[in-house]
Motif scaffolding. Structure first.
Motif, PDB file in Angstrom:
ATOM      1  N   HIS A  25      46.714  50.001  43.550  1.00 15.47           N
ATOM      2  CA  HIS A  25      46.947  49.272  42.305  1.00 15.47           C
ATOM      3  C   HIS A  25      48.041  48.229  42.502  1.00 15.47           C
ATOM      4  O   HIS A  25      48.939  48.399  43.321  1.00 15.47           O
ATOM      5  CB  HIS A  25      47.332  50.253  41.200  1.00 15.47           C
ATOM      6  CG  HIS A  25      46.205  51.141  40.810  1.00 15.47           C
ATOM      7  ND1 HIS A  25      45.235  50.769  39.908  1.00 15.47           N
ATOM      8  CD2 HIS A  25      45.858  52.392  41.221  1.00 15.47           C
ATOM      9  CE1 HIS A  25      44.359  51.742  39.772  1.00 15.47           C
ATOM     10  NE2 HIS A  25      44.714  52.734  40.554  1.00 15.47           N
ATOM     11  N   LEU A  26      47.952  47.161  41.717  1.00 11.18           N
ATOM     12  CA  LEU A  26      48.964  46.116  41.745  1.00 11.18           C
ATOM     13  C   LEU A  26      50.294  46.708  41.300  1.00 11.18           C
ATOM     14  O   LEU A  26      50.333  47.588  40.444  1.00 11.18           O
ATOM     15  CB  LEU A  26      48.548  44.979  40.806  1.00 11.18           C
ATOM     16  CG  LEU A  26      49.385  43.708  40.835  1.00 11.18           C
ATOM     17  CD1 LEU A  26      49.343  43.059  42.220  1.00 11.18           C
ATOM     18  CD2 LEU A  26      48.871  42.725  39.789  1.00 11.18           C
ATOM     19  N   ILE A  31      56.505  49.562  40.664  1.00 14.40           N
ATOM     20  CA  ILE A  31      55.745  50.630  40.010  1.00 14.40           C
ATOM     21  C   ILE A  31      54.278  50.210  39.952  1.00 14.40           C
ATOM     22  O   ILE A  31      53.966  49.152  39.398  1.00 14.40           O
ATOM     23  CB  ILE A  31      56.278  50.896  38.580  1.00 14.40           C
ATOM     24  CG1 ILE A  31      57.765  51.249  38.634  1.00 14.40           C
ATOM     25  CG2 ILE A  31      55.484  52.015  37.903  1.00 14.40           C
ATOM     26  CD1 ILE A  31      58.444  51.277  37.285  1.00 14.40           C
ATOM     27  N   PRO A  32      53.350  51.022  40.511  1.00 16.13           N
ATOM     28  CA  PRO A  32      51.926  50.677  40.432  1.00 16.13           C
ATOM     29  C   PRO A  32      51.450  50.638  38.974  1.00 16.13           C
ATOM     30  O   PRO A  32      51.795  51.503  38.180  1.00 16.13           O
ATOM     31  CB  PRO A  32      51.229  51.811  41.189  1.00 16.13           C
ATOM     32  CG  PRO A  32      52.293  52.451  42.010  1.00 16.13           C
ATOM     33  CD  PRO A  32      53.581  52.241  41.280  1.00 16.13           C
ATOM     34  N   ILE A  33      50.665  49.619  38.637  1.00 16.00           N
ATOM     35  CA  ILE A  33      50.118  49.486  37.276  1.00 16.00           C
ATOM     36  C   ILE A  33      48.912  50.411  37.189  1.00 16.00           C
ATOM     37  O   ILE A  33      47.795  50.044  37.563  1.00 16.00           O
ATOM     38  CB  ILE A  33      49.731  48.022  36.971  1.00 16.00           C
ATOM     39  CG1 ILE A  33      50.943  47.116  37.126  1.00 16.00           C
ATOM     40  CG2 ILE A  33      49.127  47.906  35.576  1.00 16.00           C
ATOM     41  CD1 ILE A  33      50.628  45.641  37.029  1.00 16.00           C
ATOM     42  N   TYR A 169      50.689  40.173  35.401  1.00 11.99           N
ATOM     43  CA  TYR A 169      50.235  41.005  36.515  1.00 11.99           C
ATOM     44  C   TYR A 169      48.980  41.723  36.032  1.00 11.99           C
ATOM     45  O   TYR A 169      49.038  42.509  35.086  1.00 11.99           O
ATOM     46  CB  TYR A 169      51.294  42.038  36.890  1.00 11.99           C
ATOM     47  CG  TYR A 169      52.524  41.460  37.550  1.00 11.99           C
ATOM     48  CD1 TYR A 169      52.741  41.635  38.912  1.00 11.99           C
ATOM     49  CD2 TYR A 169      53.469  40.752  36.820  1.00 11.99           C
ATOM     50  CE1 TYR A 169      53.866  41.110  39.524  1.00 11.99           C
ATOM     51  CE2 TYR A 169      54.599  40.233  37.419  1.00 11.99           C
ATOM     52  CZ  TYR A 169      54.792  40.415  38.777  1.00 11.99           C
ATOM     53  OH  TYR A 169      55.907  39.888  39.375  1.00 11.99           O
ATOM     54  N   LEU A 170      47.837  41.470  36.678  1.00  6.63           N
ATOM     55  CA  LEU A 170      46.565  42.053  36.269  1.00  6.63           C
ATOM     56  C   LEU A 170      46.019  42.917  37.395  1.00  6.63           C
ATOM     57  O   LEU A 170      45.659  42.406  38.460  1.00  6.63           O
ATOM     58  CB  LEU A 170      45.575  40.940  35.908  1.00  6.63           C
ATOM     59  CG  LEU A 170      44.231  41.346  35.357  1.00  6.63           C
ATOM     60  CD1 LEU A 170      44.396  42.026  33.997  1.00  6.63           C
ATOM     61  CD2 LEU A 170      43.329  40.121  35.213  1.00  6.63           C
ATOM     62  N   ASP A 171      45.984  44.235  37.167  1.00 13.23           N
ATOM     63  CA  ASP A 171      45.482  45.169  38.164  1.00 13.23           C
ATOM     64  C   ASP A 171      43.958  45.063  38.245  1.00 13.23           C
ATOM     65  O   ASP A 171      43.271  45.136  37.223  1.00 13.23           O
ATOM     66  CB  ASP A 171      45.887  46.599  37.789  1.00 13.23           C
ATOM     67  CG  ASP A 171      45.407  47.604  38.810  1.00 13.23           C
ATOM     68  OD1 ASP A 171      45.990  47.671  39.907  1.00 13.23           O
ATOM     69  OD2 ASP A 171      44.417  48.316  38.511  1.00 13.23           O
TER      70      ASP A 171
END
Length: 196
Positions: A25-26, A31-33, A169-171
């Motif tokens: 994940h992005l 911190i991972p989204i 920020y778009l996962d």
């Protein structure tokens, strides 16, 4: 029996070692989204952000310092599965000249971390704005100008808003889930069904 245990252990290691990097994940602020948006927001609170009282459906608002500036941070969740899929940072407002300098600095910063981004400038959509033969003419930043950086795990977009810059920020994985859920909801509404 012993060979069965060895086989299971080997398959476990091989399965973990072969997992695709696109399943990551992005990351926003280390911190991972991913996961429940409230839990994601709590991780941001532990990292120094404060939760705002103003919230909307499928959105959590926080405040805090990002890129050495006091910002508003929004965490967006998918409607049905309630997964965090997008984080948007609104930097503080600036005057036009300062906004242009800040946008260019952010482009350089993000390019050093994510490579060259794709930039779209609104100014050049109007043909009479092509005045490149005039000496000393400098491109002026406008609302809607943006640069997108693509990674294996998602997209990061710098965009000029009305007097400030936003960073989104778009996962990729969770955004696909969001798209499917929106399509299902639209299909149910067009079929006359009431979504649960």
């Amino acid at each position: 029996m012993k060979s069965l245990h060895i086989f299971l252990l080997l398959s476990l290691f091989i399965g973990n070692g072969c997992s695709s990097p696109s399943e990551e994940h992005l990351v926003f602020n280390d911190i991972p989204i991913h996961g429940n948006p409230a839990q994601f927001a709590n991780k941001l609170v532990k990292a120094g952000f404060t939760r705002s009282q103003a919230t909307e459906e499928d959105q959590i608002k926080l405040n805090g310092v990002f890129l050495e500036k006091n910002c508003e941070i929004y965490v967006y969740a998918t409607k049905k599965s309630q997964l965090a899929y997008k984080v948007r940072v609104n930097l503080p407002g600036e005057v036009t000249d300062s906004l242009q300098v800040s946008f260019e600095k952010l482009q350089k910063l993000y390019a050093s971390n994510y490579g060259m981004g794709k930039t779209r400038y609104k100014q050049y959509r109007n043909p009479e704005r092509f005045m490149f033969n005039e000496p000393g003419l400098k491109r002026q930043i406008r609302k809607g100008d943006r640069t997108m950086y693509t990674t294996d795990s998602g997209f990061i977009t710098l965009e000029v808003q009305d007097g400030y810059i936003s960073i989104t920020y778009l996962d990729k994985l969770n955004n696909e889930i969001n798209k499917r859920e929106m399509e299902e909801e639209n299909k149910n509404e067009s079929d006359g069904e009431i979504p649960l």
